[in-house]
Write a protein that holds these residues in place. Structure first.
Motif, mmCIF file in Angstrom:
data_model
loop_
_atom_site.group_PDB
_atom_site.id
_atom_site.type_symbol
_atom_site.label_atom_id
_atom_site.label_comp_id
_atom_site.label_asym_id
_atom_site.label_seq_id
_atom_site.Cartn_x
_atom_site.Cartn_y
_atom_site.Cartn_z
ATOM 1 N N SER A 110 -0.191 35.659 13.029
ATOM 2 C CA SER A 110 -0.537 36.991 13.259
ATOM 3 C C SER A 110 0.559 37.908 12.679
ATOM 4 C CB SER A 110 -1.124 37.409 14.445
ATOM 5 O OG SER A 110 -0.383 37.176 15.595
ATOM 6 N N SER A 111 1.719 37.482 13.261
ATOM 7 C CA SER A 111 2.931 38.351 13.024
ATOM 8 C C SER A 111 3.383 37.853 11.525
ATOM 9 C CB SER A 111 4.047 38.151 13.749
ATOM 10 O OG SER A 111 3.838 38.432 15.270
ATOM 11 N N ILE A 112 3.346 36.723 11.094
ATOM 12 C CA ILE A 112 3.539 36.404 9.829
ATOM 13 C C ILE A 112 2.777 37.201 8.751
ATOM 14 C CG2 ILE A 112 3.634 34.465 8.104
ATOM 15 C CD1 ILE A 112 4.333 32.752 10.300
ATOM 16 N N VAL A 113 1.400 37.316 9.055
ATOM 17 C CA VAL A 113 0.672 38.004 8.287
ATOM 18 C C VAL A 113 0.911 39.471 8.318
ATOM 19 C CG1 VAL A 113 -2.017 38.805 7.892
ATOM 20 C CG2 VAL A 113 -1.499 36.501 8.608
ATOM 21 N N LEU A 241 -4.025 29.668 7.847
ATOM 22 C CA LEU A 241 -4.128 29.591 6.507
ATOM 23 C C LEU A 241 -3.789 30.612 5.802
ATOM 24 C CD1 LEU A 241 -7.553 26.978 6.296
ATOM 25 C CD2 LEU A 241 -5.146 26.579 6.287
ATOM 26 N N VAL A 242 -4.274 31.876 6.284
ATOM 27 C CA VAL A 242 -4.072 33.062 5.429
ATOM 28 C C VAL A 242 -2.378 33.424 5.560
ATOM 29 C CG1 VAL A 242 -4.373 35.630 5.460
ATOM 30 C CG2 VAL A 242 -6.197 34.128 5.706
ATOM 31 N N ALA A 243 -1.976 33.120 6.780
ATOM 32 C CA ALA A 243 -0.404 33.305 6.931
ATOM 33 C C ALA A 243 0.131 32.449 6.008
ATOM 34 C CB ALA A 243 -0.084 33.040 8.419
ATOM 35 N N ASN A 244 0.038 31.225 5.747
ATOM 36 C CA ASN A 244 0.748 30.283 4.988
ATOM 37 C C ASN A 244 0.823 30.722 3.710
ATOM 38 O OD1 ASN A 244 1.537 28.718 6.966
ATOM 39 N ND2 ASN A 244 -0.347 27.247 6.728
ATOM 40 N N SER A 245 -0.592 31.456 3.037
ATOM 41 C CA SER A 245 -0.933 31.723 1.799
ATOM 42 C C SER A 245 0.039 32.874 1.251
ATOM 43 C CB SER A 245 -2.241 31.870 1.420
ATOM 44 O OG SER A 245 -3.096 30.747 1.590
#
Length: 510
Positions: A110-113, A241-245
């Motif tokens: 969540s923080s990465i996003v 997955l969204v954070a990685n992308s």
């Protein structure tokens, strides 16, 4: 997106190895003075300038690369304000990155996003500015490198594309919450967490007449710490997955920015140097390089750029034409400018081979596949060896690294021993270099050595002499001439000691 401003088909690598004779060539040619003038106190510019200039020692870059950089540098000089604007935009972006990816919490999805969305939002704004610069100024650039670079920005950063990115980033702020789907696995544990896009809101009349879907929901009390933690873990699974992308997208754009900064840094350093040379009103020219297999070396008004930068004024230049010749033996008066001339040869060759302008009115030379210096040094303070032993050791190292079509600059080499022994060694060394087709510039006071080659009348050797007028005045110019059996040390004696005695006598008379 690819930068390709240092090479037509690959990136510039700051980690490329330095030449084995780095220490000697930096010291002998006083390259740090040149690098300081390019860096203006900026450590990053200093490192890039050093790596690029010393990279010219290898001669690995062919004619295509040298001319490619020359054309880009011409564009930079003609559009200096645009280049500085792009570079400052890139530097500001790199500095701001630290604001988005620092702290303990950036290891959670969540923080990465959140951090990636904010960083990408800033990058999108930066790309818009860069695209606007391309729209405004692209037609002013003529080089292949910049025309390709600006065309790439225009084609890949269209307004519709940037608007679409901005729209996705706004959605990823999750102002209306996060919608995640999951399946039940063994033991009714959640699996296959997938982030879902919220359905479009229906119009008011559609909401009235449409069939209501059953909804099962529950709320967690704000005081339920364990429940909130579990809910946060579920959210992180859905966002993984969204954070990685997002992180990969941010890294991709950031990589483009860092490469652009790296490759523009060299040209910005050249602009800084160009400005300093303009301030002292000294000429520059873009050299005409030729293939390493040819023998070309002609110039007009070549001067020592280090001396000019140190003295902050225009200095004496020299001219020479030595096409189809391999060797230059330089003799003449002490303090006549021989070492300065030799340094100007080495610096100009390095500057040409890394794609820069050179300090001259005109300059043409073949590419050298290696540049080596062998200058007179002080005696070994550790007393492990004498000056002559140290000279031979350094010469041995040079020989082991010599390649065909290299250049060797020798300054009073083998003068630490007697005239006869030093001359014999110099004769044999130069003979071996002649046989291998190595280009040599040799400053020497060894008359027996110089006269030996002069008397043989070899057509592939030019003899230069430091000019001295009849009254003993040095012009600091090199002229073609026969080696003389004197270095005119008497001139220095009269200047230092006799002049001092006259001054003392005048004081006594007063």
């Amino acid at each position: 997106m690819k930068v390709f401003l240092m090479y037509p088909d690959r990136y510039f690598n700051l980690e490329d190895k330095l030449p084995p004779n780095e220490k000697e060539i930096v010291q002998d040619l006083e390259i740090n003075t040149l690098i300081d003038a390019m860096a203006w106190g900026d450590e990053f510019l200093w490192e890039v300038a050093k790596k690029t200039i010393l990279g010219g020692c290898y001669g690995d870059d062919n004619l295509e690369v040298i001319l490619f950089r020359q054309n880009i540098l011409k564009d930079c000089i003609n559009n200096a304000s645009v280049i500085k604007e792009i570079y400052q935009l890139v530097v500001d972006t790199i500095q701001k990155r630290r604001e988005y990816f620092l702290g303990y919490f950036n290891r959670f999805p969540s923080s990465i996003v959140y951090s990636s969305v904010e960083f990408l939002n800033m990058l999108t704004g930066m790309l818009r500015k860069m695209k606007n610069i391309a729209d405004l100024y692209a037609d002013q650039f003529q080089s292949e490198g910049f025309r390709r670079f600006f065309t790439m920005l225009k084609e890949e950063l269209e307004e519709n594309y940037l608007d679409k990115i901005q729209g996705h980033l706004n959605e990823l702020r999750f102002n209306n919450g996060v919608l995640i789907s999951a399946q039940l696995g063994k033991g009714n544990e959640g699996t296959s967490y997938i982030l879902r896009k919220f359905p479009r809101k229906k119009k008011w009349f559609q909401q009235i007449w449409s069939e209501k879907m059953p909804v099962y929901s529950f709320q967690i009390s704000p005081r339920d710490e364990i429940g909130c933690r579990v809910l946060g873990e579920i959210k992180d699974r859905g966002l993984n997955l969204v954070a990685n992308s997002l992180a990969q997208s941010a890294d991709h754009i950031y990589s483009f920015i860092t490469v652009l900064r790296l490759e523009l840094a060299f040209y910005l350093g050249c602009l800084n140097l160009h400005q300093k040379l303009q301030e002292i009103n000294t000429p520059i020219t873009f050299p005409k390089p030729v293939d390493s297999g040819q023998r070309k070396h002609s110039f007009v008004g070549l001067y020592d750029i280090v001396l000019a930068l140190t003295m902050h004024k225009k200095v004496v230049g020299n001219s020479l034409k030595m096409d189809n010749k391999n060797h230059v033996i330089i003799t003449g008066a002490n303090q006549g400018g021989k070492s300065t001339f030799l340094r100007s040869i080495g610096l100009a060759q390095l500057m040409m081979q890394c794609g820069m302008f050179v300090p001259a009115e005109s300059f043409t030379a073949n590419i050298c596949e290696g540049i080596f210096t062998h200058f007179k040094k002080e005696e070994d303070v550790t007393m492990e060896s004498g000056k002559f032993d140290e000279e031979l050791k350094r010469m041995n190292l040079i020989v082991h690294h010599l390649t065909p079509n290299s250049m060797v600059l020798l300054n009073e080499s083998f003068s630490a021993t007697n005239e006869r022994e030093g001359s014999e060694i110099a004769i044999q060394v130069l003979k071996a270099l002649l046989e291998k087709g190595i280009k040599v510039f040799f400053v020497t006071h060894l008359y027996e050595f110089a006269s030996n080659y002069y008397n043989n009348r070899r057509e592939d050797i030019i003899f230069l002499r430091a000019e001295r007028e009849e009254n003993g005045k040095r012009t600091f110019r090199m002229i073609e001439g026969e080696p003389l059996p004197t270095s005119f040390g008497k001139d220095l004696y009269e200047k230092i000691f006799v002049g001092k005695e006259k001054t003392e006598l005048e004081k006594l008379k007063c």
